[in-house]
Motif scaffolding. Structure first.
Motif, PDB file in Angstrom:
ATOM      1  N   ALA A  99       0.836  -1.202   0.000  1.00 32.66           N
ATOM      2  CA  ALA A  99       0.000   0.000   0.000  1.00 32.66           C
ATOM      3  C   ALA A  99       0.871   1.252   0.000  1.00 32.66           C
ATOM      4  O   ALA A  99       0.598   2.225  -0.723  1.00 32.66           O
ATOM      5  CB  ALA A  99      -0.926  -0.012   1.213  1.00 32.66           C
ATOM      6  N   GLY A 100       1.942   1.247   0.796  1.00 27.69           N
ATOM      7  CA  GLY A 100       2.827   2.400   0.854  1.00 27.69           C
ATOM      8  C   GLY A 100       3.549   2.665  -0.449  1.00 27.69           C
ATOM      9  O   GLY A 100       3.844   3.814  -0.794  1.00 27.69           O
ATOM     10  N   GLN A 101       3.818   1.611  -1.225  1.00 32.19           N
ATOM     11  CA  GLN A 101       4.566   1.753  -2.469  1.00 32.19           C
ATOM     12  C   GLN A 101       3.788   2.478  -3.555  1.00 32.19           C
ATOM     13  O   GLN A 101       4.380   2.868  -4.574  1.00 32.19           O
ATOM     14  CB  GLN A 101       5.010   0.377  -2.973  1.00 32.19           C
ATOM     15  N   VAL A 102       2.488   2.694  -3.371  1.00 28.18           N
ATOM     16  CA  VAL A 102       1.743   3.498  -4.345  1.00 28.18           C
ATOM     17  C   VAL A 102       2.397   4.869  -4.485  1.00 28.18           C
ATOM     18  O   VAL A 102       2.442   5.448  -5.567  1.00 28.18           O
ATOM     19  CB  VAL A 102       0.267   3.649  -3.920  1.00 28.18           C
ATOM     20  N   MET A 103       2.932   5.395  -3.364  1.00 26.97           N
ATOM     21  CA  MET A 103       3.658   6.663  -3.405  1.00 26.97           C
ATOM     22  C   MET A 103       5.138   6.456  -3.073  1.00 26.97           C
ATOM     23  O   MET A 103       5.788   7.300  -2.477  1.00 26.97           O
ATOM     24  CB  MET A 103       3.031   7.686  -2.466  1.00 26.97           C
ATOM     25  N   PHE A 104       5.653   5.279  -3.460  1.00 26.05           N
ATOM     26  CA  PHE A 104       7.086   4.970  -3.382  1.00 26.05           C
ATOM     27  C   PHE A 104       7.620   4.862  -1.954  1.00 26.05           C
ATOM     28  O   PHE A 104       8.812   5.044  -1.746  1.00 26.05           O
ATOM     29  CB  PHE A 104       7.911   6.031  -4.131  1.00 26.05           C
ATOM     30  N   GLN A 105       6.770   4.534  -0.995  1.00 23.62           N
ATOM     31  CA  GLN A 105       7.230   4.457   0.391  1.00 23.62           C
ATOM     32  C   GLN A 105       7.248   3.002   0.866  1.00 23.62           C
ATOM     33  O   GLN A 105       6.197   2.373   0.985  1.00 23.62           O
ATOM     34  CB  GLN A 105       6.331   5.302   1.299  1.00 23.62           C
ATOM     35  N   ASN A 106       8.432   2.506   1.142  1.00 20.79           N
ATOM     36  CA  ASN A 106       8.613   1.138   1.622  1.00 20.79           C
ATOM     37  C   ASN A 106       8.516   1.159   3.148  1.00 20.79           C
ATOM     38  O   ASN A 106       9.501   0.950   3.862  1.00 20.79           O
ATOM     39  CB  ASN A 106       9.962   0.599   1.145  1.00 20.79           C
ATOM     40  N   ASN A 107       7.311   1.432   3.641  1.00 20.08           N
ATOM     41  CA  ASN A 107       7.113   1.643   5.071  1.00 20.08           C
ATOM     42  C   ASN A 107       5.736   1.101   5.468  1.00 20.08           C
ATOM     43  O   ASN A 107       4.723   1.580   4.955  1.00 20.08           O
ATOM     44  CB  ASN A 107       7.212   3.137   5.388  1.00 20.08           C
ATOM     45  N   PRO A 108       5.672   0.121   6.359  1.00 19.90           N
ATOM     46  CA  PRO A 108       4.372  -0.474   6.698  1.00 19.90           C
ATOM     47  C   PRO A 108       3.427   0.491   7.406  1.00 19.90           C
ATOM     48  O   PRO A 108       2.214   0.414   7.216  1.00 19.90           O
ATOM     49  CB  PRO A 108       4.741  -1.654   7.608  1.00 19.90           C
ATOM     50  N   LEU A 109       3.960   1.403   8.225  1.00 23.82           N
ATOM     51  CA  LEU A 109       3.094   2.368   8.901  1.00 23.82           C
ATOM     52  C   LEU A 109       2.480   3.331   7.899  1.00 23.82           C
ATOM     53  O   LEU A 109       1.291   3.668   7.986  1.00 23.82           O
ATOM     54  CB  LEU A 109       3.876   3.138   9.966  1.00 23.82           C
ATOM     55  N   THR A 110       3.260   3.751   6.934  1.00 30.44           N
ATOM     56  CA  THR A 110       2.724   4.594   5.860  1.00 30.44           C
ATOM     57  C   THR A 110       1.608   3.863   5.128  1.00 30.44           C
ATOM     58  O   THR A 110       0.550   4.436   4.848  1.00 30.44           O
ATOM     59  CB  THR A 110       3.838   4.976   4.872  1.00 30.44           C
ATOM     60  N   GLY A 111       1.838   2.588   4.827  1.00 33.86           N
ATOM     61  CA  GLY A 111       0.807   1.800   4.145  1.00 33.86           C
ATOM     62  C   GLY A 111      -0.455   1.677   4.971  1.00 33.86           C
ATOM     63  O   GLY A 111      -1.575   1.780   4.449  1.00 33.86           O
ATOM     64  N   LEU A 112      -0.305   1.471   6.275  1.00 33.24           N
ATOM     65  CA  LEU A 112      -1.469   1.373   7.159  1.00 33.24           C
ATOM     66  C   LEU A 112      -2.261   2.683   7.156  1.00 33.24           C
ATOM     67  O   LEU A 112      -3.499   2.679   7.067  1.00 33.24           O
ATOM     68  CB  LEU A 112      -1.018   1.036   8.581  1.00 33.24           C
ATOM     69  N   LEU A 113      -1.566   3.798   7.234  1.00 28.59           N
ATOM     70  CA  LEU A 113      -2.242   5.103   7.210  1.00 28.59           C
ATOM     71  C   LEU A 113      -2.924   5.346   5.860  1.00 28.59           C
ATOM     72  O   LEU A 113      -4.011   5.936   5.807  1.00 28.59           O
ATOM     73  CB  LEU A 113      -1.242   6.212   7.522  1.00 28.59           C
ATOM     74  N   PHE A 114      -2.301   4.881   4.782  1.00 29.55           N
ATOM     75  CA  PHE A 114      -2.956   4.991   3.477  1.00 29.55           C
ATOM     76  C   PHE A 114      -4.286   4.234   3.482  1.00 29.55           C
ATOM     77  O   PHE A 114      -5.310   4.726   2.991  1.00 29.55           O
ATOM     78  CB  PHE A 114      -2.055   4.436   2.377  1.00 29.55           C
ATOM     79  N   ILE A 115      -4.266   3.027   4.018  1.00 30.37           N
ATOM     80  CA  ILE A 115      -5.495   2.215   4.059  1.00 30.37           C
ATOM     81  C   ILE A 115      -6.550   2.882   4.935  1.00 30.37           C
ATOM     82  O   ILE A 115      -7.739   2.920   4.590  1.00 30.37           O
ATOM     83  CB  ILE A 115      -5.179   0.790   4.544  1.00 30.37           C
ATOM     84  N   ILE A 116      -6.126   3.451   6.070  1.00 36.63           N
ATOM     85  CA  ILE A 116      -7.063   4.176   6.931  1.00 36.63           C
ATOM     86  C   ILE A 116      -7.670   5.350   6.169  1.00 36.63           C
ATOM     87  O   ILE A 116      -8.880   5.599   6.231  1.00 36.63           O
ATOM     88  CB  ILE A 116      -6.350   4.656   8.211  1.00 36.63           C
ATOM     89  N   GLY A 117      -6.840   6.075   5.435  1.00 35.90           N
ATOM     90  CA  GLY A 117      -7.329   7.194   4.643  1.00 35.90           C
ATOM     91  C   GLY A 117      -8.309   6.767   3.568  1.00 35.90           C
ATOM     92  O   GLY A 117      -9.312   7.445   3.304  1.00 35.90           O
ATOM     93  N   ILE A 118      -8.023   5.625   2.935  1.00 29.58           N
ATOM     94  CA  ILE A 118      -8.939   5.098   1.907  1.00 29.58           C
ATOM     95  C   ILE A 118     -10.296   4.796   2.523  1.00 29.58           C
ATOM     96  O   ILE A 118     -11.344   5.175   1.980  1.00 29.58           O
ATOM     97  CB  ILE A 118      -8.344   3.830   1.265  1.00 29.58           C
ATOM     98  N   PHE A 119     -10.305   4.119   3.661  1.00 32.28           N
ATOM     99  CA  PHE A 119     -11.582   3.776   4.307  1.00 32.28           C
ATOM    100  C   PHE A 119     -12.320   5.033   4.766  1.00 32.28           C
ATOM    101  O   PHE A 119     -13.546   5.101   4.677  1.00 32.28           O
ATOM    102  CB  PHE A 119     -11.354   2.824   5.480  1.00 32.28           C
ATOM    103  N   TRP A 120     -11.585   6.022   5.267  1.00 34.85           N
ATOM    104  CA  TRP A 120     -12.231   7.269   5.674  1.00 34.85           C
ATOM    105  C   TRP A 120     -12.975   7.884   4.485  1.00 34.85           C
ATOM    106  O   TRP A 120     -14.146   8.244   4.584  1.00 34.85           O
ATOM    107  CB  TRP A 120     -11.201   8.259   6.226  1.00 34.85           C
ATOM    108  N   GLY A 121     -12.286   8.005   3.366  1.00 31.45           N
ATOM    109  CA  GLY A 121     -12.896   8.597   2.186  1.00 31.45           C
ATOM    110  C   GLY A 121     -14.025   7.759   1.621  1.00 31.45           C
ATOM    111  O   GLY A 121     -15.049   8.288   1.180  1.00 31.45           O
TER     112      GLY A 121
END
Length: 328
Positions: free
Chosen positions: A28-50
């Motif tokens: 999930a984080g790699q969508v914006m080039f970030q190899n970071n699991p916390l970033t990916g988790l926050l991306f998923i949280i943001g997706i669900f919020w929207g």
């Protein structure tokens, strides 16, 4: 934070289930080039919020389902373990899942279609990666674009897959486009700026955009700043040339610009003054490509997705010998 990170890494090394979760979060984080699991988790949280705010939780569920399927497909195909653990076979899948759930009505067959598309995105990733390595370039999100274009074009022939939010095929208009003369208020500009970030995941939501910026900052403050700069430049160029104000206000001229800014400014080139200028020119081209593809694709009724980012970034990566490419 460091202690939590170390505990997580230890869990990843010792537990195969935690490792699988880690791979998917990194995907999930790699969508914006970030190899970071916390970033990916926050991306998923943001997706669900929207998705919940838009009354379509299926988009969030579709994102997660497709992320898991694309990763599992990569495992079945015995892909390179290093690339797999960095999440490089998940980021196109999560975007395919969001795209299918966004543009096709939520029916049981839609979920079958989504799973097929997620698996195909991994195959497309392998194929395009093999092709692009001849030029020393990454596949970027082109596997998502190609797979989703095929899936969306096909639904015009599949009567059991009703179209959701796809616009009807129509010849492009010239001159005074509908919505061009909307009033430019501070609220309008701020909304267009922040949703330029959220639209990377096809989400039109300011809170989601803020969550995404925070997620980027967790991994890389440079990436967070570049995302905001890319969205601002994209919005400014679209305003300057008189693009459709509805598209500007909903971030549709910002998301590909965001990805181009991050890719050129912090991933594939080492940051420098020359690279900053180069990145800004690349972002400007991305907006022009966005408008061109809007015109080219409107007669067949499919969105540009992240194709403007892919095409502009590929063009700006071809002369990379003139710079100092950063190892990724």
């Amino acid at each position: 934070m460091a202690r939590v990170s170390l505990t997580w890494e230890n869990g990843v090394q010792r537990n195969s289930f935690i490792q699988f979760i880690d791979i998917n979060l990194r995907g999930a984080g790699q969508v914006m080039f970030q190899n970071n699991p916390l970033t990916g988790l926050l991306f998923i949280i943001g997706i669900f919020w929207g998705a919940i705010a838009a009354g379509s939780i299926a988009i969030g569920i579709g994102a997660v389902v497709a992320l898991l399927i694309s990763t599992l497909t990569a495992m079945v195909l015995n892909v390179d373990i290093g690339s797999l653990r960095q999440g490089l076979y998940g980021f196109n899948g999560i975007l395919v899942g969001i795209g299918v759930a966004t543009f096709i009505q939520n029916t049981p067959l839609m979920w079958v279609y989504l799973i097929i598309g997620a698996a195909l995105s991994t195959v497309a990733m392998l194929a395009i990666t093999n092709l692009m390595k001849n030029w020393g370039m990454a596949a970027l999100t082109f596997p998502f674009v190609l797979t989703t274009w095929f899936l969306l074009l096909a639904v015009y022939q599949f009567t059991h897959l009703p179209i959701g939010s796809l616009g009807p095929p129509a010849l492009p208009l010239s001159g005074n486009l509908p919505g061009t003369n909307m009033p430019l208020t501070v609220s309008f500009l701020l909304t267009g700026w922040i949703t330029g970030v959220s639209q990377v995941f096809l989400i039109n939501n300011v809170v989601t955009g803020i969550i995404f910026v925070i997620a980027l900052a967790v991994s890389s403050w440079q990436a967070a700043i570049l995302a905001l700069v890319g969205a601002a430049v994209g919005l400014s160029i679209a305003l300057l040339f008189g693009a459709n104000a509805h598209g500007i206000g909903t971030g549709l001229y910002g998301f590909s610009a965001v990805l181009t800014a991050i890719a050129l400014g912090s991933v594939f080139y080492s940051p420098s003054f020359k690279v900053v200028l180069y990145t800004i020119v690349g972002v400007i081209l991305t907006v022009i490509v966005q408008a061109a593809l809007n015109t080219a694709l409107s007669p067949i009724g499919i969105p540009t997705l992240t194709a403007p980012f892919v095409l502009a970034t590929w063009l700006f990566l071809l002369p990379k010998e003139q710079f100092a490419p950063e190892t990724v």
